[in-house]
Write a protein that holds these residues in place. Structure first.
Motif, PDB file in Angstrom:
ATOM      1  N   THR A  44       0.850  -1.183   0.000  1.00  0.00           N
ATOM      2  CA  THR A  44       0.000   0.000   0.000  1.00  0.00           C
ATOM      3  C   THR A  44       0.888   1.235   0.000  1.00  0.00           C
ATOM      4  N   GLY A  46       1.031   5.661  -1.416  1.00  0.00           N
ATOM      5  CA  GLY A  46       0.243   6.816  -1.832  1.00  0.00           C
ATOM      6  C   GLY A  46      -0.127   7.719  -0.678  1.00  0.00           C
ATOM      7  N   ARG A  50      -5.538   8.802  -1.302  1.00  0.00           N
ATOM      8  CA  ARG A  50      -5.408   8.142  -2.606  1.00  0.00           C
ATOM      9  C   ARG A  50      -4.390   7.005  -2.526  1.00  0.00           C
ATOM     10  N   HIS A  51      -4.774   5.910  -1.876  1.00  0.00           N
ATOM     11  CA  HIS A  51      -3.904   4.754  -1.782  1.00  0.00           C
ATOM     12  C   HIS A  51      -4.038   3.883  -3.021  1.00  0.00           C
ATOM     13  N   ARG A  52      -2.978   3.141  -3.313  1.00  0.00           N
ATOM     14  CA  ARG A  52      -2.991   2.152  -4.380  1.00  0.00           C
ATOM     15  C   ARG A  52      -2.059   1.026  -3.959  1.00  0.00           C
ATOM     16  N   SER A  82       0.233  -0.850 -10.757  1.00  0.00           N
ATOM     17  CA  SER A  82      -0.556  -0.875  -9.532  1.00  0.00           C
ATOM     18  C   SER A  82      -2.019  -1.187  -9.819  1.00  0.00           C
ATOM     19  N   ASP A  84      -6.077  -0.577  -7.697  1.00  0.00           N
ATOM     20  CA  ASP A  84      -6.758   0.095  -6.594  1.00  0.00           C
ATOM     21  C   ASP A  84      -6.749  -0.815  -5.372  1.00  0.00           C
TER      22      ASP A  84
END
Length: 118
Positions: A44, A46, A50-52, A82, A84
């Protein structure tokens, strides 16, 4: 190397590069479908809003107290293909992940996917 069952216990722990620079948090493990051995991890990364999830190979990785140390530099991992945080890896995107790390990619004999999430 380590057993897949063991590494799952490290979910949520820090993932660091060879210079101990934090990359992100361990999210999940992907195994090679031909061998069922741990092959890639998702990390994880970001901003908080706004994580990816980025993919990083586990070859040569070491488990330490509270962290997983990978052999690839932080910048290379953060630039990896990446998905989501609630996404799935499409089979047609697997080859790009291997290519990002200059690893050879071969789908299964019947064209089946190479990576499976555990």
């Amino acid at each position: 190397m380590f057993e897949a069952g063991d590494i799952r216990e490290w979910r949520g722990h820090d993932v660091v590069d060879a210079d101990a620079r934090k990359i992100g948090k361990l999210e999940s493990i992907y195994v090679d479908t031909a061998t069922d051995a741990p092959s890639f991890a998702t990390v994880t990364v970001g901003m908080p809003t706004r994580h990816r999830l980025v993919f990083v190979p586990l070859a040569g990785a070491l488990v330490g107290p509270g962290y997983l140390k990978v052999t690839y530099p932080k910048n290379q991992v953060k630039g990896a293909p990446s998905i989501d945080v609630d996404g799935v890896l499409p089979a047609e995107d697997e080859e790009a992940i291997f290519a990002h790390y200059d690893l050879s990619y071969r789908p299964g004999a019947e064209g089946e996917r190479r990576l499976a999430r555990r």
